[in-house]
Structures are given as structure tokens and as C-alpha cells.
Design a protein around this motif. Structure first.
Motif, short mmCIF file in Angstrom:
data_model
loop_
_atom_site.label_atom_id
_atom_site.label_comp_id
_atom_site.label_asym_id
_atom_site.label_seq_id
_atom_site.Cartn_x
_atom_site.Cartn_y
_atom_site.Cartn_z
N GLY A 168 0.79 -1.23 0.00
CA GLY A 168 0.00 0.00 0.00
C GLY A 168 0.82 1.28 0.00
O GLY A 168 0.29 2.36 0.22
N ASN A 169 2.13 1.17 -0.25
CA ASN A 169 3.01 2.35 -0.17
C ASN A 169 3.15 3.09 -1.50
O ASN A 169 2.76 2.58 -2.55
CB ASN A 169 4.42 1.89 0.22
N ALA A 170 3.78 4.27 -1.42
CA ALA A 170 4.29 4.96 -2.61
C ALA A 170 5.79 4.64 -2.68
O ALA A 170 6.42 4.43 -1.64
CB ALA A 170 4.07 6.46 -2.47
N VAL A 171 6.35 4.60 -3.90
CA VAL A 171 7.74 4.16 -4.04
C VAL A 171 8.57 5.15 -4.86
O VAL A 171 8.16 5.57 -5.94
CB VAL A 171 7.82 2.77 -4.73
N ILE A 172 9.74 5.47 -4.32
CA ILE A 172 10.75 6.23 -5.07
C ILE A 172 11.79 5.20 -5.51
O ILE A 172 12.45 4.59 -4.67
CB ILE A 172 11.42 7.30 -4.18
N LEU A 173 11.89 5.00 -6.81
CA LEU A 173 12.84 4.00 -7.32
C LEU A 173 14.07 4.72 -7.89
O LEU A 173 13.95 5.56 -8.78
CB LEU A 173 12.16 3.15 -8.40
N LYS A 174 15.23 4.38 -7.32
CA LYS A 174 16.49 5.00 -7.79
C LYS A 174 17.32 3.88 -8.44
O LYS A 174 17.97 3.09 -7.76
CB LYS A 174 17.19 5.61 -6.57
N PRO A 175 17.28 3.79 -9.79
CA PRO A 175 18.08 2.75 -10.46
C PRO A 175 19.53 3.18 -10.55
O PRO A 175 19.86 4.34 -10.31
CB PRO A 175 17.45 2.68 -11.85
N ALA A 176 20.40 2.25 -10.91
CA ALA A 176 21.80 2.61 -11.13
C ALA A 176 21.87 3.59 -12.30
O ALA A 176 21.09 3.50 -13.25
CB ALA A 176 22.62 1.36 -11.43
N GLU A 177 22.82 4.51 -12.22
CA GLU A 177 22.94 5.55 -13.24
C GLU A 177 23.07 4.94 -14.64
O GLU A 177 22.48 5.42 -15.60
CB GLU A 177 24.18 6.39 -12.91
N VAL A 178 23.84 3.83 -14.74
CA VAL A 178 24.15 3.28 -16.07
C VAL A 178 23.03 2.41 -16.64
O VAL A 178 23.06 2.08 -17.82
CB VAL A 178 25.48 2.48 -16.07
N THR A 179 22.06 2.01 -15.82
CA THR A 179 21.01 1.10 -16.33
C THR A 179 19.60 1.55 -15.90
O THR A 179 18.92 0.87 -15.15
CB THR A 179 21.22 -0.33 -15.82
N PRO A 180 19.14 2.70 -16.44
CA PRO A 180 17.83 3.19 -15.99
C PRO A 180 16.65 2.69 -16.85
O PRO A 180 15.50 2.91 -16.49
CB PRO A 180 17.97 4.70 -16.19
N LEU A 181 16.93 2.03 -17.98
CA LEU A 181 15.88 1.86 -18.99
C LEU A 181 14.73 0.96 -18.54
O LEU A 181 13.56 1.25 -18.76
CB LEU A 181 16.48 1.34 -20.31
N LEU A 182 15.06 -0.16 -17.90
CA LEU A 182 14.00 -1.08 -17.48
C LEU A 182 13.17 -0.51 -16.35
O LEU A 182 11.97 -0.74 -16.27
CB LEU A 182 14.62 -2.43 -17.07
N SER A 183 13.82 0.26 -15.48
CA SER A 183 13.09 0.87 -14.36
C SER A 183 12.05 1.84 -14.91
O SER A 183 10.91 1.89 -14.43
CB SER A 183 14.05 1.61 -13.44
N LEU A 184 12.43 2.61 -15.93
CA LEU A 184 11.49 3.56 -16.53
C LEU A 184 10.34 2.80 -17.20
O LEU A 184 9.17 3.19 -17.07
CB LEU A 184 12.22 4.46 -17.55
N GLU A 185 10.65 1.71 -17.87
CA GLU A 185 9.58 0.92 -18.50
C GLU A 185 8.64 0.32 -17.46
O GLU A 185 7.43 0.25 -17.68
CB GLU A 185 10.16 -0.20 -19.38
N LEU A 186 9.20 -0.11 -16.34
CA LEU A 186 8.35 -0.66 -15.28
C LEU A 186 7.36 0.39 -14.77
O LEU A 186 6.20 0.09 -14.49
CB LEU A 186 9.19 -1.17 -14.11
#
Ligand code: NAD
Length: 495
Positions: A168-186
Motif C-alpha cells: 500500500g506504499n508509494a515508491v521512489i525508485l532509484k536505479p543505477a545511473e548506467v542502467t535506468p531503462l528497465l526501471s522507466l519501462e516498469l
């Protein structure tokens, strides 16, 4: 013209206000995407907005089966786009396509599992000792942060996002600088699946700048971190100063033990897979190998032949077993470790070089490497290399084996290969590690908790219990007294 890939800040898709940078395909060094990192102001805006979304949206108050529906839709959408996501993950960090397909499938399974965990979660009624009904219930925490590394982005993001959202939370997702693409797609997929706007933000950028701001922010109520041990300790120190719970999935230097009665075909295949899959860029890589002295020479000979037969190359090719390393600087670091091993007196049985010609000329490739002749005290036997480098050592008896296996600051995983099931069980119980595999290696079930001891981590992810990481526990007492509480009553029952 602005060619930057938008990032997700506070529910809006836009450029970050931080530095512009490019991500590259490790197999060729070519640019994959250009984006503007999140700035400190973006982080603050995203956290405040997430707090607002947590309070104002109905997400936390939705009935569990309604939240589960959204998680099931995320799983479905990941499966629908599986091939596209697997190809994107390959470009993002250069893992072979066969591996990235498995990671995508595992991410979908993770959302499905935590959907099911969410809708079947039970609070408990505890035995009472008075005139009340006592209960233990769980509440969402508010804004939680997930900080992830570059080695398996879609899987590690899913492992944090799914239980945190299910809770039930809100989430701040901080991906690694070099691999952000999948996190953005998620984040796009979550949006498409019906998650309220602003509940998830994805903030690519330098960990030392924006990761720090995320951790220190007073509205962030928990950090779930996967990454290196020194970064983990830094985050844990900040967390201690604000009394914030953290979970830490950190580094490893896992021992694989081959006993004299092991099935050698299985053990050779398992040891090769344990260290060289993912090019050794795996927290659970079996990077220290102990082999019974009586079979040591034969075993190493077979292992060397196996390592030399591995197909290193283009991650897009179906048959590739080992792709490139993540960056040129990471390969340099691995080379320094190998040189250090030689200086310490080790000899390279195979590998220890960059492959050359054709596809190898452009990317960050390195050959599978086996070093022997060193003790468990050598630096390359003690420090995490995070690459395709195996340190092989003979052992003489069970006592010294266990002593050496446990002689490490890390305690993430271990492997035992033996046909003697009683002995394998005994060693498995003696070895200090978060996960022990017997006659197998690197197998995972989302239903089984995962985490490390000592410098390998704090807390457990996965498993039904994984959802509780992202919840606060609350005890409730519901009075059932017929009469007022006795203490406040004058004798005879009247005030
Ligand atoms: P890292 O610690 O450098 O970075 C991990 C994440 O932390 C990144 O998103 C990074 O930007 C961020 N970060 C860096 N400094 C920060 C700070 N001061 N505050 C907040 N965030 C910060 O690790 P890495 O190089 O990306 O990943 C490799 C490491 O991750 C290895 O040690 C590996 O063993 C570990 N790892 C562990 C597991 C596990 O489950 N135990 C899984 C995968 C990787």
C-alpha cells in the motif's frame, strides 16, 4: 531538438533537471539512450508528491484484492511485452538474451506472487489476558525508497516494487545511473496497469548525489537497498541517524565446496554456471572454490576445459553464455584484481586476458578466468571482484573446509557438491550463509526468502514475509468489559 528519454518525476514524464548523460551498450560501446538525470530538486518534488499521492489516492485504502488486481495486471503486461523488455535489458547491461528473458519472466512472477501475497495476507488475533480482543495488524509505511544496482535491473526492481506496492506504499525508485531503462519501462507498465499517478517515481542519476538525498529525506520511511557493501553501510548509517528501518542486499564472496564423492559432471557444470553466468557480475557468484585434494587435479582440469569451451560473445546471439562486462572501468578493475592475484603468488590456469578480434574489439569483454596457488587469505580470495574470476583451492578435511568457507566478511551464499547426503546436510548447516545450495547452484524461488549475513546484508526479500518489510506492525486492543476499568473505580464499583 531534445532527444532525451523522459524520466518519471512525480507522475510526470519529463526531463530531469540534472546532468545530461548517455547510457551505452556494453557489447559495442554505442549509445543506447540519452537522458537528463534527476536533480536534487526533482528528488524532493518526487518525494513530496509521493507523500501526497499516498495520502490522497485511495491506494493504501483499497481492499487487498483490489491492489492485487493491479499487480496481476503488471505481471500480465510484462509478459505481453516480454521479448521487447528482454531486448531492452540486454542493451541496458549487456547480459546475454537467454538470461534477460529469464529475468523478465522472473519479474512478472514476482508481481504475480506479491499480488497473491497481498490478497491472502492475514492479520492475527492474539490470545488475550483480559477483557479485550487483542490483534496484531499491519499498516503501509508511506513513502519508501528502492535503490537498485546495474546487474539485474528488472528483477531487482520488481523484487522491491511489487511487495512495496502490495503493502500500500508509494515508491521512489532509484536505479543505477548506467542502467535506468528497465526501471522507466516498469513505471510505464505500472501506470498502464492502473496504479494511481505519482505513486511511483523513477529517478536515474548519481547515487552519491540523489541517492543520498533520497535516504536523508524525512518523508522517506524505509530504504530497501541492493548494491555494494560500502554503499550499504553508508546508507545504514544515515538510516540509523533518523531511526529508519533499512534492508540491505549487499556483496558476496561465496564458497563452492566440491567433496571427493561428488558427481563430477554435475559439479563441473554447477561450478561453471555459479561463477561465469552473468559474467560473474552476480552477488551470489560462487567465486571461491574449495575442492577435496584427492580429486583436485582432475577436477580443475575438467573445469579449465569447461571454462575454455564457454561461448563468450555477442549478447544478442541465442547461444552466447557470457556477454561483456558492464563498463570499461569495471573491466579495468577486474584486471587489476587478476594482476594482484598473480603478484600474491597465484597462477592463472585459464583466462586472465581480453579476447580479441571481431565482436571483441568494441565491447568490454573478458575471458573466464581461473586462478590457483593462493590461500583463502589472499586479497582476491577475500574481496568481491564482481567479475568472471574464480579462485580455486584444495582442502584436506571437513573441519578446515568449514573454517575456510566461513572465513570471510561476506556470508551471502554457498554451494556443496557431494553424493553423501548426510555429510552435505551437515556442511550445509555449518556454513554461515543466507542461502546454501546442495548439488545445485543459483536456483531461485520467489517463495523462498533471500538475503545475507554479516557484510552481505540485513533483512530478507522474497517469500510471503517479504511484504512485511514495507509495513509497520500495530497492536490493537478492543475492550469488551461490561464494567469500567477497575483501577479508576472506588470501592464498591462507583466513582
Ligand atoms: P553500488 O553500491 O555502487 O550502487 C548501487 C545503487 O546505489 C545504485 O543505484 C547507486 O547509484 C546507488 N548509490 C550509490 N551511492 C549511493 C549513496 N551514497 N546513497 C544512496 N544510493 C547510492 O553497487 P553497484 O556497483 O551498482 O552493484 C554491484 C554491487 O551490488 C555488488 O557489490 C553486488 O554484490 C551487489 N549486489 C547485491 C545483490 C544482493 O541481492 N545481495 C544483488 C545484486 C548486486
Amino acid at each position: 531538438m531534445n532527444n532525451c528519454l523522459p524520466i518519471n518525476i512525480a507522475g510526470e514524464w519529463r526531463d530531469g533537471r540534472g546532468e545530461e548523460y548517455a547510457t551505452t551498450y556494453p557489447a559495442t560501446g554505442e549509445e543506447v539512450a540519452r537522458l537528463r538525470a534527476a536533480s536534487v530538486e526533482d528528488v524532493q518534488e518526487a518525494i513530496e508528491h509521493a507523500h501526497h499521492a499516498f495520502l490522497q489516492s485511495d491506494w493504501a485504502r483499497r481492499l487487498p484484492h483490489q491492489r492485487a488486481d493491479v499487480l496481476y495486471r503488471v505481471a500480465h503486461l510484462i509478459r505481453e511485452r516480454a521479448e521487447e523488455l528482454a531486448q531492452l535489458q540486454r542493451q541496458d547491461n549487456g547480459k546475454p538474451i537467454s538470461e534477460t528473458r529469464a529475468l523478465v519472466a522472473s519479474a512478472a512472477g514476482t508481481f504475480q506472487f506479491f499480488g497473491a501475497a497481498c490478497e491472502t495476507l492475514e492479520d492475527i488475533i492474539t490470545p488475550s489476558r483480559g477483557e479485550y480482543v487483542s490483534m496484531s495488524v499491519h499498516e503501509p509505511m508511506g513513502v519508501v525508497a528502492a535503490i537498485t544496482p546495474w546487474n539485474s535491473p528488472i528483477a531487482s526492481d520488481a523484487q522491491k516494487l511489487a511487495p512495496a506496492l502490495a503493502a500500500g506504499n508509494a515508491v521512489i525508485l532509484k536505479p543505477a545511473e548506467v542502467t535506468p531503462l528497465l526501471s522507466l519501462e516498469l513505471a510505464r507498465i505500472c501506470e498502464q496497469a492502473g496504479l494511481p499517478k505519482g505513486l511511483v517515481s523513477v529517478l536515474p542519476g548519481k547515487g552519491s548525489v540523489i541517492g543520498d538525498v533520497v535516504t536523508r529525506h524525512p518523508l522517506v520511511k524505509r530504504v530497501s537497498f541492493t548494491g555494494g557493501t560500502s554503499t550499504g553501510k553508508h546508507i545504514a548509517a544515515i538510516a540509523a541517524s533518523k531511526m529508519m528501518p533499512v534492508s540491505m542486499e549487499l556483496g558476496g564472496k561465496s564458497a563452492t565446496m566440491v567433496l571427493e564423492d561428488a558427481d563430477l559432471d554435475h559439479a563441473v557444470a554447477g561450478v561453471l554456471f555459479g561463477i561465469f553466468s552473468s559474467s560473474g557480475e552476480s552477488c551470489i557468484a560462487g567465486s571461491r572454490l574449495f575442492v577435496a585434494r584427492r580429486i583436485y587435479d582432475e577436477f580443475i582440469q575438467r573445469l579449465v576445459a569447461g571454462a575454455q569451451a564457454l561461448r563468450v560473445g555477442d549478447p544478442a546471439a541465442e547461444s552466447t553464455q557470457m556477454g561483456p562486462l558492464i563498463t570499461a572501468s569495471h573491466r579495468d578493475r577486474i584486471e587489476r584484481y587478476v594482476a594482484m592475484g598473480v603478484e600474491e603468488g597465484g597462477s592463472i590456469r585459464t583466462g586472465g586476458v581480453r579476447p580479441s578480434g571481431g565482436v571483441f574489439e568494441r565491447g568490454w569483454f573478458y575471458t573466464p578466468t581461473i586462478i590457483e596457488g593462493l590461500s583463502n587469505q589472499a586479497r582476491i580470495a577475500q574481496e568481491e571482484i564482481f567479475g568472471p574470476v574464480l579462485v580455486a583451492m584444495p582442502f584436506d578435511d571437513e573441519e578446515s573446509l568449514i573454517e575456510q568457507a566461513n572465513d570471510s566478511v561476506y556470508a551471502l551464499a554457498a554451494g556443496v557438491w557431494s553424493r553423501d547426503f548426510k555429510r552435505a546436510w551437515r556442511i550445509g548447516r555449518e556454513v554461515q550463509a543466507g542461502t546454501v545450495w546442495i548439488n545445485t547452484y543459483k536456483q531461485f524461488s520467489i517463495a523462498t526468502p533471500f538475503g545475507g549475513w554479516r557484510d552481505s546484508g540485513l533483512g530478507r526479500e522474497k517469500g510471503r514475509q517479504g511484504i512485511f518489510q514495507y509495513m509497520e506492525q500495530k497492536s490493537m486492543y478492543w475492550g469488551t468489559n461490561e464494567q469500567p476499568l477497575a483501577w479508576a473505580c472506588i470501592q464498591g464499583g462507583k466513582q
